[in-house]
Structure formats: structure tokens, C-alpha cells
Design a protein around this motif. Structure first.
Motif, PDB file in Angstrom:
ATOM      1  N   PHE A 121       0.829  -1.205   0.000  1.00  0.00           N
ATOM      2  CA  PHE A 121       0.000   0.000   0.000  1.00  0.00           C
ATOM      3  C   PHE A 121       0.865   1.259   0.000  1.00  0.00           C
ATOM      4  CE2 PHE A 121      -3.689  -2.582   1.528  1.00  0.00           C
ATOM      5  CZ  PHE A 121      -4.597  -2.156   0.568  1.00  0.00           C
ATOM      6  N   VAL A 122       1.935   1.246   0.795  1.00  0.00           N
ATOM      7  CA  VAL A 122       2.832   2.407   0.829  1.00  0.00           C
ATOM      8  C   VAL A 122       3.480   2.597  -0.536  1.00  0.00           C
ATOM      9  CG1 VAL A 122       4.881   3.409   1.908  1.00  0.00           C
ATOM     10  CG2 VAL A 122       3.240   2.146   3.305  1.00  0.00           C
ATOM     11  N   TRP A 123       3.863   1.491  -1.179  1.00  0.00           N
ATOM     12  CA  TRP A 123       4.460   1.563  -2.527  1.00  0.00           C
ATOM     13  C   TRP A 123       3.480   2.184  -3.514  1.00  0.00           C
ATOM     14  CZ3 TRP A 123       3.098  -1.034  -7.129  1.00  0.00           C
ATOM     15  CH2 TRP A 123       4.044  -0.978  -8.162  1.00  0.00           C
ATOM     16  N   LEU A 124       2.205   1.800  -3.440  1.00  0.00           N
ATOM     17  CA  LEU A 124       1.200   2.380  -4.330  1.00  0.00           C
ATOM     18  C   LEU A 124       1.080   3.880  -4.115  1.00  0.00           C
ATOM     19  CD1 LEU A 124      -1.695  -0.259  -4.122  1.00  0.00           C
ATOM     20  CD2 LEU A 124      -0.116   0.118  -6.028  1.00  0.00           C
ATOM     21  N   VAL A 125       1.246   4.311  -2.861  1.00  0.00           N
ATOM     22  CA  VAL A 125       1.080   5.730  -2.538  1.00  0.00           C
ATOM     23  C   VAL A 125       2.296   6.557  -2.945  1.00  0.00           C
ATOM     24  CG1 VAL A 125       0.891   7.365  -0.614  1.00  0.00           C
ATOM     25  CG2 VAL A 125      -0.571   5.334  -0.678  1.00  0.00           C
ATOM     26  N   VAL A 126       3.499   6.108  -2.561  1.00  0.00           N
ATOM     27  CA  VAL A 126       4.694   6.931  -2.787  1.00  0.00           C
ATOM     28  C   VAL A 126       5.376   6.620  -4.103  1.00  0.00           C
ATOM     29  CG1 VAL A 126       5.059   7.041  -0.300  1.00  0.00           C
ATOM     30  CG2 VAL A 126       6.341   5.373  -1.646  1.00  0.00           C
ATOM     31  N   GLY A 127       5.048   5.482  -4.730  1.00  0.00           N
ATOM     32  CA  GLY A 127       5.731   5.064  -5.953  1.00  0.00           C
ATOM     33  C   GLY A 127       5.680   6.061  -7.086  1.00  0.00           C
ATOM     34  N   PRO A 128       4.525   6.663  -7.388  1.00  0.00           N
ATOM     35  CA  PRO A 128       4.477   7.589  -8.523  1.00  0.00           C
ATOM     36  C   PRO A 128       5.496   8.718  -8.432  1.00  0.00           C
ATOM     37  CG  PRO A 128       2.264   7.008  -7.848  1.00  0.00           C
ATOM     38  CD  PRO A 128       3.190   6.409  -6.830  1.00  0.00           C
ATOM     39  N   ALA A 129       5.685   9.288  -7.250  1.00  0.00           N
ATOM     40  CA  ALA A 129       6.660  10.364  -7.090  1.00  0.00           C
ATOM     41  C   ALA A 129       8.074   9.854  -7.329  1.00  0.00           C
ATOM     42  CB  ALA A 129       6.547  10.986  -5.701  1.00  0.00           C
ATOM     43  N   LEU A 130       8.359   8.634  -6.858  1.00  0.00           N
ATOM     44  CA  LEU A 130       9.697   8.076  -7.042  1.00  0.00           C
ATOM     45  C   LEU A 130       9.967   7.761  -8.502  1.00  0.00           C
ATOM     46  CD1 LEU A 130       9.779   5.651  -3.997  1.00  0.00           C
ATOM     47  CD2 LEU A 130      11.118   7.729  -4.264  1.00  0.00           C
ATOM     48  N   ARG A 131       8.970   7.209  -9.176  1.00  0.00           N
ATOM     49  CA  ARG A 131       9.188   6.801 -10.564  1.00  0.00           C
ATOM     50  C   ARG A 131       9.227   7.972 -11.527  1.00  0.00           C
ATOM     51  NH1 ARG A 131       6.293   2.549  -8.364  1.00  0.00           N
ATOM     52  NH2 ARG A 131       4.231   3.398  -8.852  1.00  0.00           N
ATOM     53  N   ARG A 132       8.794   9.163 -11.069  1.00  0.00           N
ATOM     54  CA  ARG A 132       8.922  10.347 -11.904  1.00  0.00           C
ATOM     55  C   ARG A 132      10.286  10.986 -11.773  1.00  0.00           C
ATOM     56  NH1 ARG A 132       3.406  11.437 -10.497  1.00  0.00           N
ATOM     57  NH2 ARG A 132       4.058  12.775  -8.781  1.00  0.00           N
ATOM     58  N   ALA A 133      11.067  10.528 -10.761  1.00  0.00           N
ATOM     59  CA  ALA A 133      12.387  11.110 -10.586  1.00  0.00           C
ATOM     60  C   ALA A 133      13.326  10.647 -11.678  1.00  0.00           C
ATOM     61  CB  ALA A 133      12.956  10.688  -9.223  1.00  0.00           C
ATOM     62  N   PRO A 134      14.143  11.550 -12.259  1.00  0.00           N
ATOM     63  CA  PRO A 134      15.051  11.146 -13.326  1.00  0.00           C
ATOM     64  C   PRO A 134      16.150  10.246 -12.807  1.00  0.00           C
ATOM     65  CG  PRO A 134      15.516  13.392 -12.613  1.00  0.00           C
ATOM     66  CD  PRO A 134      14.265  12.975 -11.898  1.00  0.00           C
ATOM     67  N   ALA A 135      16.559   9.313 -13.639  1.00  0.00           N
ATOM     68  CA  ALA A 135      17.659   8.430 -13.264  1.00  0.00           C
ATOM     69  C   ALA A 135      18.966   9.204 -13.270  1.00  0.00           C
ATOM     70  CB  ALA A 135      17.748   7.256 -14.248  1.00  0.00           C
ATOM     71  N   PRO A 136      19.911   8.882 -12.372  1.00  0.00           N
ATOM     72  CA  PRO A 136      21.201   9.556 -12.371  1.00  0.00           C
ATOM     73  C   PRO A 136      21.930   9.357 -13.707  1.00  0.00           C
ATOM     74  CG  PRO A 136      20.906   8.217 -10.393  1.00  0.00           C
ATOM     75  CD  PRO A 136      19.805   7.860 -11.338  1.00  0.00           C
ATOM     76  N   ALA A 137      22.643  10.383 -14.137  1.00  0.00           N
ATOM     77  CA  ALA A 137      23.391  10.292 -15.385  1.00  0.00           C
ATOM     78  C   ALA A 137      24.494   9.257 -15.262  1.00  0.00           C
ATOM     79  CB  ALA A 137      23.991  11.662 -15.724  1.00  0.00           C
ATOM     80  N   PRO A 138      24.743   8.450 -16.315  1.00  0.00           N
ATOM     81  CA  PRO A 138      25.793   7.434 -16.236  1.00  0.00           C
ATOM     82  C   PRO A 138      27.156   8.073 -16.089  1.00  0.00           C
ATOM     83  CG  PRO A 138      24.926   7.633 -18.474  1.00  0.00           C
ATOM     84  CD  PRO A 138      24.042   8.454 -17.601  1.00  0.00           C
ATOM     85  N   GLN A 139      27.988   7.451 -15.303  1.00  0.00           N
ATOM     86  CA  GLN A 139      29.344   7.942 -15.101  1.00  0.00           C
ATOM     87  C   GLN A 139      30.214   7.600 -16.304  1.00  0.00           C
ATOM     88  OE1 GLN A 139      30.098   9.822 -12.452  1.00  0.00           O
ATOM     89  NE2 GLN A 139      27.933   9.632 -11.831  1.00  0.00           N
ATOM     90  N   GLY A 140      30.943   8.630 -16.738  1.00  0.00           N
ATOM     91  CA  GLY A 140      31.772   8.521 -17.919  1.00  0.00           C
ATOM     92  C   GLY A 140      32.635   7.338 -17.972  1.00  0.00           C
TER      93      GLY A 140
END
Length: 238
Positions: A219-238
């Protein structure tokens, strides 16, 4: 509220490897929810349930066999610890469970009351209820604090930091608080009923343990997941 590092969530298609959650609230950061992984995998489930199950079963057969029931519970915890040592696997979960089993057994043995085997769990749930409720009163929801700490430790990008995300963190924390409150509401009257309710108390502990925890984290995942999944992934290290 324990983390269960006994198992890991497999990285599924489309899931960012660096954000694959595993165990406890880390599962909130995964793109797909894995209930088994959230509670530590099947091995973590067995390690968490077996000591209490042995205690309940021994007392069900012989209600006066408090010492054998405590010894059986401790032997199961010791066997789980030994298996992880031999397999050179992480000991965090099994050490925590073992320490809880020892404290619970000593409390029950010194008092001579089987119900006190469950007293430690009641105290832990009361503390977590106070922590989650207090974090809401202070407007620093525990779920948000834990996710920020997890992102910082793993080096991944932080989730969305908007007012909407803060509301999601507050709701997720309220869901956790409700889980601890439910456990206390069911188990405390059984504990106060004394030896006559020790079997019912053991069954309640098993049902309100990992099964309820898995449902709650979902239930917590359903609630907070959308905000987390909208966060951009970190840029790959060179």
C-alpha cells in the motif's frame, strides 16, 4: 519495521538497476513491487516465522512446556544464524531476529509466563507507532526521511521533492502507523488476558507479522511510488 535483506528483488525489464529495491522499505524504490522480496525472500520469511511458529506449536501440544518451547525457538534462530555464517551471507536480519528471540525468551523464562514471549514485540510496535506518529506531528514523515537516507546511501537520485510528494510521504507514514496500531489493538488485549490466550496471541503474532507487513509495504508503494518513478535516473558515469 524491519528490513529483510535475506532476498533481493530481481531487476525486471525497464527497471533501473541502481534503483532495484530489496528488503523492507527499499522495495518502495522498485518499478515493480515484489511482496516476497519486501519481506526478505522466502528464506527471510522462514527465518522470521519459524522461531515463533515452533514456540506456538510446542505450547499447543504441551501447554506447561514453557522451557522446551523457548529452547526450540532459540535453537531455530541459532540454526538460521549458523546457516548464514556457513554460507557467508549477510547476517543483519538473522542477528536482529536472534537478539529479539533471546530477549523474548529471557523475559518469558524469568517471569514464568509464556505471554511475555510476545511482550518485546508489543514494546517494539509501540515504539514504532510513537515514531511514525511523532514524525507526522513534526511534519517530517518517516517514509520520506527513510527514502532520502536510502537514496543518499545508494547514490541514486532523490525522489520528487514537491508538496504532492510530501503529502504522499505523509500518507505512506500514516499507513505504517496504522499497521503498528492494528497490531497493538489486536495483540495487547490478548496479552492482558494472560495464559488463557497465549495460543491466540501466537497466532495473531504470526498473521500480523510478515503477511500484514507485506500488504502494508505494498500500500505504501502504491502511494509513494508515482513520485519516485517520476524522478530522473542519475546520469551514467563517464
Amino acid at each position: 519495521m524491519n528490513e529483510h535483506p535475506g532476498g533481493a528483488t530481481p531487476v525486471t525489464r525497464g527497471e533501473r538497476p541502481e534503483r532495484a529495491g530489496h528488503g523492507g522499505l527499499r522495495a518502495l524504490d522498485a518499478d515493480r513491487f515484489d511482496a516476497a522480496a519486501a519481506v526478505g525472500g522466502w528464506r527471510g520469511i522462514l527465518e522470521s516465522v519459524a522461531p515463533t511458529l515452533v514456540f506456538v506449536c510446542v505450547l499447543a501440544v504441551r501447554p506447561d512446556a514453557l522451557v522446551p518451547a523457548l529452547a526450540g525457538s532459540l535453537l531455530v534462530s541459532a540454526a538460521a544464524l549458523l546457516a548464514r555464517l556457513l554460507g557467508r551471507q549477510p547476517l543483519t536480519q538473522v542477528l536482529g531476529g536472534g537478539a529479539l528471540a533471546v530477549i523474548s525468551a529471557l523475559w518469558a523464562w524469568r517471569s514464568g509466563s509464556a505471554t511475555n514471549f510476545y511482550a518485546t514485540g508489543l514494546v517494539i510496535n509501540a515504539v514504532w507507532l510513537a515514531v511514525t506518529g511523532g514524525s507526522l506531528l513534526l511534519r517530517r514523515p518517516l517514509v520520506g526521511l527513510l527514502l532520502d537516507a536510502w537514496h543518499a546511501a545508494s547514490g541514486s537520485g532523490r525522489g520528487e521533492q514537491s508538496a504532492a510528494a510530501a503529502r504522499r510521504h505523509a500518507l505512506g507514514t500514516a499507513i505504517l502507523a496504522a499497521m503498528f496500531a492494528l497490531r497493538l489493538a489486536v495483540e495487547l488485549p490478548l496479552y492482558l488476558a494472560g495464559e488463557a490466550a497465549v495460543g491466540a496471541l501466537g497466532i495473531a503474532r504470526l498473521l500480523l507479522g510478515l503477511p500484514l507487513f507485506a500488504v502494508t509495504v505494498w500500500f505504501v508503494w502504491l502511494v509513494v511510488g508515482p513520485a519516485l518513478r517520476r524522478a530522473p535516473a542519475p546520469a551514467p558515469q563517464g
